[in-house]
Scaffold this motif. Sequence first.
Motif, mmCIF file in Angstrom:
data_model
loop_
_atom_site.group_PDB
_atom_site.id
_atom_site.type_symbol
_atom_site.label_atom_id
_atom_site.label_comp_id
_atom_site.label_asym_id
_atom_site.label_seq_id
_atom_site.Cartn_x
_atom_site.Cartn_y
_atom_site.Cartn_z
ATOM 1 N N VAL A 78 0.841 -1.195 0.000
ATOM 2 C CA VAL A 78 0.000 0.000 0.000
ATOM 3 C C VAL A 78 0.879 1.249 0.000
ATOM 4 N N ILE A 79 1.884 1.269 0.857
ATOM 5 C CA ILE A 79 2.807 2.409 0.913
ATOM 6 C C ILE A 79 3.530 2.551 -0.424
ATOM 7 N N GLY A 80 3.940 1.437 -0.998
ATOM 8 C CA GLY A 80 4.595 1.469 -2.307
ATOM 9 C C GLY A 80 3.690 2.016 -3.395
ATOM 10 N N PHE A 99 4.116 -5.477 -10.724
ATOM 11 C CA PHE A 99 3.027 -6.422 -10.496
ATOM 12 C C PHE A 99 3.346 -7.818 -11.024
ATOM 13 N N GLY A 100 4.585 -8.011 -11.506
ATOM 14 C CA GLY A 100 5.020 -9.350 -11.849
ATOM 15 C C GLY A 100 5.081 -9.677 -13.322
ATOM 16 N N TYR A 101 4.724 -8.748 -14.198
ATOM 17 C CA TYR A 101 4.796 -9.026 -15.631
ATOM 18 C C TYR A 101 6.198 -8.690 -16.102
ATOM 19 N N PRO A 117 6.434 11.422 -21.338
ATOM 20 C CA PRO A 117 7.614 10.684 -20.862
ATOM 21 C C PRO A 117 7.353 9.960 -19.534
ATOM 22 N N SER A 118 6.630 10.606 -18.624
ATOM 23 C CA SER A 118 6.336 9.989 -17.327
ATOM 24 C C SER A 118 5.459 8.757 -17.491
ATOM 25 N N THR A 119 4.480 8.846 -18.376
ATOM 26 C CA THR A 119 3.587 7.712 -18.611
ATOM 27 C C THR A 119 4.334 6.579 -19.297
ATOM 28 N N ALA A 120 5.239 6.936 -20.210
ATOM 29 C CA ALA A 120 6.021 5.909 -20.908
ATOM 30 C C ALA A 120 6.928 5.145 -19.945
ATOM 31 N N VAL A 121 7.318 5.751 -18.843
ATOM 32 C CA VAL A 121 8.114 5.062 -17.830
ATOM 33 C C VAL A 121 7.198 4.350 -16.828
ATOM 34 N N ALA A 122 6.098 4.989 -16.454
ATOM 35 C CA ALA A 122 5.216 4.449 -15.410
ATOM 36 C C ALA A 122 4.498 3.169 -15.834
ATOM 37 N N VAL A 123 4.043 3.093 -17.065
ATOM 38 C CA VAL A 123 3.288 1.915 -17.504
ATOM 39 C C VAL A 123 4.118 0.632 -17.380
ATOM 40 N N PRO A 124 5.320 0.568 -17.963
ATOM 41 C CA PRO A 124 6.077 -0.684 -17.800
ATOM 42 C C PRO A 124 6.564 -0.904 -16.365
ATOM 43 N N LEU A 125 6.855 0.186 -15.646
ATOM 44 C CA LEU A 125 7.308 0.045 -14.262
ATOM 45 C C LEU A 125 6.232 -0.599 -13.389
ATOM 46 N N VAL A 126 5.011 -0.122 -13.494
ATOM 47 C CA VAL A 126 3.914 -0.691 -12.709
ATOM 48 C C VAL A 126 3.661 -2.141 -13.111
ATOM 49 N N ALA A 127 3.643 -2.420 -14.407
ATOM 50 C CA ALA A 127 3.432 -3.799 -14.864
ATOM 51 C C ALA A 127 4.542 -4.712 -14.349
ATOM 52 N N TRP A 128 5.788 -4.236 -14.391
ATOM 53 C CA TRP A 128 6.911 -5.031 -13.904
ATOM 54 C C TRP A 128 6.788 -5.286 -12.405
#
Length: 153
Positions: free
Chosen positions: A80-82, A114-116, A101-112
């Motif tokens: 939750v804190i993360g 979450f285990g993808y 640019p922020s979205t282009a970094v955030a999308v793969p970061l969040v997916a990664w």
Amino acid sequence: MPARQSNRLLRPESLTGVGIILASAALLVPIMDLRPISALLPAAMLGSLIILSLILVPMDQRKASAGEQPAPVTRSPRRVIGAFALIAGYAIATDLFGFYPSTAVAVPLVAWLFGYRNPLGLLLATVIVVGAIWVIFDFAMSQEFPVGRLWQE
């Protein structure tokens, strides 16, 4: 055995629902100053949050009246804190570097996170999400997103 709460309105889900209703209603006020096309999406999202919370609170209160114990607020506080840290980081990055640019970094970061882990899938998802946002909002609706403080003149 957990102690019974004296006030059933203090259950975590009920408090969350009421908090979402109040916060969403408060955020609807500044939306009134936006152009109608710009206000459409945020108003629809906030309205949906209010409706879903108006469903959540009575459901939780029914559970309380049946004597069901409330679920714990969180089973994994670090996650939750993360998640909140990611949201704050994304907001700061959007302000500094711009939306795309922020979205282009955030999308793969969040997916990664979450285990993808498939690099091609991460690249494809990023291109689809950022591309769809550009086509819908920038191209079709002529909406401008923040370019970032670092790139402004």
